[in-house]
Design a protein around this motif. Structure first.
Motif, PDB file in Angstrom:
ATOM      1  N   LYS A   6       0.877  -1.204   0.108  1.00 20.36           N
ATOM      2  CA  LYS A   6       0.031   0.036   0.041  1.00 20.36           C
ATOM      3  C   LYS A   6       0.797   1.140  -0.009  1.00 20.36           C
ATOM      4  CE  LYS A   6      -3.161   2.227   3.177  1.00 20.36           C
ATOM      5  NZ  LYS A   6      -3.901   1.827   4.420  1.00 20.36           N
ATOM      6  N   ALA A   9       2.425   1.709  -3.435  1.00 19.71           N
ATOM      7  CA  ALA A   9       1.483   2.205  -4.406  1.00 19.71           C
ATOM      8  C   ALA A   9       1.392   3.677  -4.093  1.00 19.71           C
ATOM      9  CB  ALA A   9      -0.023   1.330  -4.273  1.00 19.71           C
ATOM     10  N   LEU A  10       1.078   3.904  -2.852  1.00 20.94           N
ATOM     11  CA  LEU A  10       0.872   5.432  -2.637  1.00 20.94           C
ATOM     12  C   LEU A  10       2.264   6.404  -2.998  1.00 20.94           C
ATOM     13  CD1 LEU A  10      -0.787   5.186   0.790  1.00 20.94           C
ATOM     14  CD2 LEU A  10      -1.823   6.032  -1.294  1.00 20.94           C
ATOM     15  N   LEU A  12       4.067   5.536  -5.592  1.00 25.46           N
ATOM     16  CA  LEU A  12       4.247   5.503  -6.842  1.00 25.46           C
ATOM     17  C   LEU A  12       3.053   6.633  -7.393  1.00 25.46           C
ATOM     18  CD1 LEU A  12       5.577   4.049  -9.163  1.00 25.46           C
ATOM     19  CD2 LEU A  12       3.319   2.723  -9.353  1.00 25.46           C
ATOM     20  N   GLY A  13       1.977   6.569  -6.712  1.00 23.61           N
ATOM     21  CA  GLY A  13       0.779   7.601  -7.241  1.00 23.61           C
ATOM     22  C   GLY A  13       1.442   9.029  -6.890  1.00 23.61           C
ATOM     23  N   ALA A  14       2.096   9.300  -5.825  1.00 22.88           N
ATOM     24  CA  ALA A  14       2.248  10.920  -5.593  1.00 22.88           C
ATOM     25  C   ALA A  14       3.662  10.992  -6.453  1.00 22.88           C
ATOM     26  CB  ALA A  14       2.943  10.583  -4.127  1.00 22.88           C
ATOM     27  N   THR A  16       3.853   9.860  -9.588  1.00 23.67           N
ATOM     28  CA  THR A  16       3.310  10.241 -10.885  1.00 23.67           C
ATOM     29  C   THR A  16       2.887  11.893 -10.929  1.00 23.67           C
ATOM     30  OG1 THR A  16       2.758   8.022 -10.916  1.00 23.67           O
ATOM     31  CG2 THR A  16       1.716   9.606 -12.413  1.00 23.67           C
ATOM     32  N   VAL A  17       2.216  11.981  -9.756  1.00 28.87           N
ATOM     33  CA  VAL A  17       1.345  13.561  -9.636  1.00 28.87           C
ATOM     34  C   VAL A  17       2.667  14.460  -9.660  1.00 28.87           C
ATOM     35  CG1 VAL A  17       0.462  15.231  -8.205  1.00 28.87           C
ATOM     36  CG2 VAL A  17      -0.448  13.071  -8.659  1.00 28.87           C
TER      37      VAL A  17
ATOM     38  N   VAL B 146       0.095  16.413  -2.257  1.00 33.50           N
ATOM     39  CA  VAL B 146      -0.230  15.782  -3.699  1.00 33.50           C
ATOM     40  C   VAL B 146      -1.551  16.467  -4.459  1.00 33.50           C
ATOM     41  CG1 VAL B 146      -1.253  13.469  -4.709  1.00 33.50           C
ATOM     42  CG2 VAL B 146       0.713  13.508  -3.082  1.00 33.50           C
ATOM     43  N   LEU B 150      -1.148  18.303  -7.955  1.00 33.92           N
ATOM     44  CA  LEU B 150      -2.080  17.872  -9.001  1.00 33.92           C
ATOM     45  C   LEU B 150      -2.844  18.830  -9.770  1.00 33.92           C
ATOM     46  CD1 LEU B 150      -2.964  15.361 -10.662  1.00 33.92           C
ATOM     47  CD2 LEU B 150      -4.933  15.173  -8.981  1.00 33.92           C
TER      48      LEU B 150
END
Lengths: 425, 199
Positions: A6, A9-10, A12-14, A16-17, B146, B150
């Protein structure tokens, strides 16, 4: 294990942003200044005076002017019952080169139209700046205040793709992190070779200092660079000297120098030298400068220790070391600026009105209004202030300024006329 | 309203948080939130009530919206931010405020606001900080960073400057004030513990 997954994944998401933001935020270099206009072909000396405004009722102030293709001009200023009144509008008029006449005034922006477009209550409007970009888009920048006095100002932008016939809705530029307040505009923009716009602005809240706002050709804010800091300089007028060098002349609002300040940039406006006083006096009043084909500068200002009763035209070299006066476009009959007796005022001001191209049929009404505005029990005074310079594509200089707060006066002259002026130190 | 949806959202959330004590259950809170949204659209002197408020308070940053959004959701059953999480977020925004405001208002020649127009160095530093917050499970601060980033990447607000998505004067004052209070409370506890030990 699930928790680690988890977290990964978080992360990775951050990532990406942040990566998306990174790629959308490429640094932008300031392009060189747009090339300077060449010297005009030989022409006989020419000088003309007009009033660009025609309304006799309202207080008019803070004019700006720009050349249009074909020799036409457009001027914009603010007008209302008084400076800072809620009824102040941004007005404009167009000069028709073929007839040699200024058109009737039209309203470009008002308090309510600005309020609707920018989504904020607007208390009052202030300084407008109009300028034709190299891509023939006509820009209007103007000050609006939502809250408090001029310290609560923000800059709005409108653009016209048909040389001023129709205009976009105003858009408020975001230029400050503190409630977007305290950015004002006054002097002419300079343009960069990539079409981007360098707009001289100033901050007026806890301090007073000049800045260089960099906008894209579409009007997006790309950057803001500090010309000075502190509490005593404002209203920069910027002249590009070559592709990378520029000078900013500053109105001085402090108690120490009482002179015009100057700051230089060697990197197309990104960084500026510490402002230093130069020769002419400045009684905390607005000034205007424009570049000449030989690299020198033409400057209009109130070179006084106090008051604004005389407007003087100066020539100076690019190093600002050799200032020579080229005459006084307007001045009070009393050399010390003292009020003149009321009984002498009508004859004096009427003569000035006619010499400035005032319409004979409006003279009686003008006299009534100007007397009410400029006379008191001590006598009558004169005010010639807030000059603004531009040089059109044909090489003609255009100077506009507030004429006793009654009219916007327009002087047009060419290089040959300037050469005839006998400079004196 | 479509051009100004962020100020309308801010208005609705702020009014909801002020009035939420008057409600007793989730249904009433839902009705109140819908009512606040409708109230934000009420026209007053030519513009909506939300835009009237915006005149006086300016635009809230996305980070502020995340904080008040989280506070709103916690009234609907989402667990509120823990003390450690809250402290980490406050420290982050207090640090940003100290870096930005004094210099941006003219205290120095260097203007940190300019960094927000060319924000790659800021993105690098704040991206790393965000990773630290995620690893430490400080969800509030991480989410604020974040979502602010964004919103900046998508240019959801009127500003071209990264700072305007990260912080505003109210968040700065709140963070600094809350941090000072927390520091003061910590100091008092330490002092009273020491006094007790000495006694």
């Amino acid at each position: 294990m699930t928790s680690t997954l988890k977290t990964c994944a978080l992360l990775l998401g951050a990532a990406t942003v942040f990566a998306c933001a990174w790629f959308g935020a490429a640094p932008h270099a300031l392009a060189p200044f747009a090339s300077q206009l060449p010297a005009p072909a030989d022409a006989p000396p020419a000088m003309a005076a007009h009033f660009a405004s025609s309304d006799l009722e309202d207080f008019v102030h803070s004019a700006s002017i720009t050349g249009l293709p074909g020799g036409d001009l457009m001027a914009a200023w603010f007008a209302g019952t008084r400076e800072g009144a809620a009824d102040v509008q941004i007005r404009a008029a167009r000069f028709d080169a073929s007839s040699g006449q200024w058109s009737a005034e039209r309203v470009l922006a008002g308090r309510e139209s600005t309020q609707r477009a920018v989504g904020k209550h607007i208390r009052k409007l202030g300084n407008p700046v109009i300028s034709l970009a190299p891509d023939n888009r006509l820009w209007l920048f103007y000050v609006s205040v939502s809250l408090g006095g001029w310290a609560g100002s923000a800059v709005n932008a409108m653009v016209s793709d048909d040389l001023g016939d129709t205009w976009s809705a105003p858009r408020q530029l975001v230029t400050s992190p503190f409630l977007n307040i305290s950015t004002l505009v006054r002097a002419a923009p300079v343009f960069h070779a990539d079409g981007s716009i360098g707009l001289p602005v100033y901050h007026e809240f806890l301090g007073k200092f000049p800045e260089y706002l960099h906008l894209s050709a579409a009007g997006e804010v790309l950057g803001k660079y500090r010309i000075g800091k502190g509490r005593d300089s404002l209203q920069p007028t910027v002249v590009a000297l070559d592709e990378r060098r520029a000078v900013a002349l500053l109105r001085y609002a402090g108690e120490e120098h009482h002179r015009v300040l100057a700051s230089y940039s060697e990197d197309a406006g990104r960084s500026w030298s510490y402002p230093q006083p130069v020769e002419p006096s400045n009684p905390n009043s607005s000034l205007a400068a424009v570049g000449r084909p030989d690299g020198s500068l033409l400057v209009a200002m109130n070179d006084l220790e106090d008051g604004r009763f005389r407007l003087t035209l100066y020539a100076t070299d690019a190093n600002l070391g050799n200032w020579r006066t080229l005459g006084e476009p307007d001045e009070t009959p009393n050399p010390w600026g003292e009020p003149i007796p009321r009984d002498e005022f009508p004859a004096v001001v009427s003569e000035k009105y006619r010499a400035s191209g005032g319409k004979p049929e409006q003279q009686a009404r003008f006299l009534e209004q100007v007397t009410a505005r400029m006379c008191s029990a001590e006598g009558c005074t004169f005010d010639y202030e807030y000059p603004y310079f531009t040089r059109d594509r044909e090489g003609t200089y255009h100077l506009v300024y507030s004429w006793n707060d009654m009219f916007i006066k327009h002087l047009a002259f060419n290089e040959a006329w300037l050469s005839e002026r006998r400079p004196h130190d | 309203m479509t051009d100004f949806w962020l100020p309308h959202l801010a208005f609705a959330l702020l009014v909801f948080l002020i009035l939420t004590r008057l409600t007793r259950n989730t249904t009433q809170r839902g009705i109140l939130l819908a009512g606040c949204l409708l109230l934000s659209l009420l026209p007053v002197q030519g513009i909506s009530l939300a835009l009237q408020l915006r005149t006086y308070i300016g635009d809230l940053s996305v980070a502020s919206l995340v904080l008040i959004g989280w506070a709103t959701l916690s009234r609907f059953g989402i667990p509120p931010a823990g003390a450690h999480d809250r402290l980490a977020s406050l420290a982050l925004f207090a640090g940003l405020a100290v870096l930005l405001y004094p210099a941006a208002l003219g205290l120095s020649y260097a203007d940190p606001y300019q960094l927000g127009f060319e924000p790659r160095p800021m993105l690098l530093v704040l991206g790393l900080l965000c990773a630290v917050l995620i690893v430490q499970r400080s969800w509030l601060g991480a989410l604020a960073l974040v979502l602010a980033t964004l919103a900046f990447a998508l240019r959801l607000g009127a500003s071209e400057n990264y700072w305007d998505y990260l912080i505003d004067p109210y968040l700065a004052l709140y963070s600094l004030g809350a941090l000072l209070l927390a520091g003061g409370r910590w100091l008092l506890i330490r002092l009273s513990t020491r006094t007790r030990k000495l006694a």
